[in-house]
Design a protein around this motif. Structure first.
Motif, PDB file in Angstrom:
ATOM      1  N   ILE A  78     -40.006  34.975  37.598  1.00 13.57           N
ATOM      2  CA  ILE A  78     -40.112  33.784  38.439  1.00 13.57           C
ATOM      3  C   ILE A  78     -39.974  32.573  37.529  1.00 13.57           C
ATOM      4  O   ILE A  78     -40.570  32.530  36.449  1.00 13.57           O
ATOM      5  CB  ILE A  78     -41.491  33.722  39.124  1.00 13.57           C
ATOM      6  CG1 ILE A  78     -41.713  34.937  39.994  1.00 13.57           C
ATOM      7  CG2 ILE A  78     -41.622  32.449  39.934  1.00 13.57           C
ATOM      8  CD1 ILE A  78     -43.147  35.091  40.415  1.00 13.57           C
ATOM      9  N   GLU A  79     -39.203  31.600  37.989  1.00 10.46           N
ATOM     10  CA  GLU A  79     -39.085  30.359  37.228  1.00 10.46           C
ATOM     11  C   GLU A  79     -39.224  29.180  38.168  1.00 10.46           C
ATOM     12  O   GLU A  79     -38.929  29.268  39.351  1.00 10.46           O
ATOM     13  CB  GLU A  79     -37.754  30.293  36.491  1.00 10.46           C
ATOM     14  CG  GLU A  79     -37.651  31.331  35.389  1.00 10.46           C
ATOM     15  CD  GLU A  79     -36.422  31.163  34.525  1.00 10.46           C
ATOM     16  OE1 GLU A  79     -35.686  30.168  34.689  1.00 10.46           O
ATOM     17  OE2 GLU A  79     -36.199  32.043  33.684  1.00 10.46           O
ATOM     18  N   ARG A  80     -39.671  28.085  37.588  1.00 11.31           N
ATOM     19  CA  ARG A  80     -39.793  26.819  38.316  1.00 11.31           C
ATOM     20  C   ARG A  80     -39.293  25.727  37.394  1.00 11.31           C
ATOM     21  O   ARG A  80     -39.805  25.579  36.288  1.00 11.31           O
ATOM     22  CB  ARG A  80     -41.247  26.565  38.716  1.00 11.31           C
ATOM     23  CG  ARG A  80     -41.426  25.310  39.522  1.00 11.31           C
ATOM     24  CD  ARG A  80     -42.869  25.222  40.016  1.00 11.31           C
ATOM     25  NE  ARG A  80     -43.000  24.085  40.888  1.00 11.31           N
ATOM     26  CZ  ARG A  80     -43.463  22.903  40.481  1.00 11.31           C
ATOM     27  NH1 ARG A  80     -43.827  22.735  39.239  1.00 11.31           N
ATOM     28  NH2 ARG A  80     -43.549  21.908  41.340  1.00 11.31           N
ATOM     29  N   ASP A  81     -38.292  25.004  37.826  1.00 10.36           N
ATOM     30  CA  ASP A  81     -37.688  23.939  37.012  1.00 10.36           C
ATOM     31  C   ASP A  81     -37.253  24.456  35.644  1.00 10.36           C
ATOM     32  O   ASP A  81     -37.414  23.777  34.630  1.00 10.36           O
ATOM     33  CB  ASP A  81     -38.647  22.758  36.848  1.00 10.36           C
ATOM     34  CG  ASP A  81     -39.006  22.099  38.169  1.00 10.36           C
ATOM     35  OD1 ASP A  81     -38.147  22.124  39.076  1.00 10.36           O
ATOM     36  OD2 ASP A  81     -40.124  21.579  38.285  1.00 10.36           O
ATOM     37  N   GLY A  82     -36.727  25.669  35.585  1.00 11.34           N
ATOM     38  CA  GLY A  82     -36.230  26.244  34.342  1.00 11.34           C
ATOM     39  C   GLY A  82     -37.300  26.793  33.414  1.00 11.34           C
ATOM     40  O   GLY A  82     -36.997  27.272  32.338  1.00 11.34           O
ATOM     41  N   GLU A  83     -38.553  26.752  33.816  1.00 13.41           N
ATOM     42  CA  GLU A  83     -39.666  27.246  32.994  1.00 13.41           C
ATOM     43  C   GLU A  83     -40.212  28.536  33.585  1.00 13.41           C
ATOM     44  O   GLU A  83     -40.399  28.638  34.789  1.00 13.41           O
ATOM     45  CB  GLU A  83     -40.793  26.212  32.927  1.00 13.41           C
ATOM     46  CG  GLU A  83     -40.422  24.932  32.229  1.00 13.41           C
ATOM     47  CD  GLU A  83     -40.250  25.118  30.728  1.00 13.41           C
ATOM     48  OE1 GLU A  83     -40.977  25.944  30.137  1.00 13.41           O
ATOM     49  OE2 GLU A  83     -39.365  24.450  30.170  1.00 13.41           O
TER      50      GLU A  83
END
Length: 155
Positions: A78-83
């Motif tokens: 899982i990623e959010r804003d590339g993190e």
């Protein structure tokens, strides 16, 4: 792949709780505490413990690494804003969306099957995206799939 990862995680959680129940039972027997029957309220307590333990398992792994053990085994993250560390707020929102989708008879998961970006209600609620990762270079940046680029869908 996502269902299989969730199945692996469910096995881990359930096996852990069965071991815990066996340890508590063994301790009770060692102390001479016996029960002729199972009190129905213990079922409610057990269900509550299962819910809390499962939620903590998902929350901690999602917030800190973006992967549960099942997801790591299948090379998805899982990623959010590339993190890949999505943080506690996004993990909390994703967990809430996960349980709402589950309690709504799985309707929130339909997006994983039919949406072009493969995001379910819990993914959209947590503002997260699930990616397949290269096990040889797990920190490599991800490109949007060509299908998303052509359709103009956001990740």
């Amino acid at each position: 792949t996502r269902v299989l990862a969730l199945g692996i995680d469910a096995l881990i959680v359930n096996f852990s709780l069965v071991l815990l129940a066996a340890a508590v039972s063994a301790l009770g027997n060692a102390l001479g505490i016996t029960s002729d029957g199972v009190n129905p309220s213990l079922f409610a307590v057990g269900a509550g413990i299962w819910f809390i333990f499962s939620s903590l398992y998902l929350y901690v792994f999602w917030a800190l690494s973006g992967q549960t053990r099942g997801m790591r085994f299948l090379d998805i993250r899982i990623e959010r804003d590339g993190e890949h560390r999505i943080g506690s707020r996004a993990a909390r929102r994703r967990l809430l969306g996960f349980w709402l989708s589950t309690f709504a008879l799985g309707l929130g998961f339909i997006g994983v099957l039919i949406r072009i970006d493969r995001r379910g209600f819990h993914d959209r609620m947590g503002d997260t995206v699930v990616y397949f990762i290269d096990p040889t270079d797990p920190d490599a940046p991800h490109e949007k799939p060509e299908l998303w680029k052509r359709s103009g869908a956001a990740a």
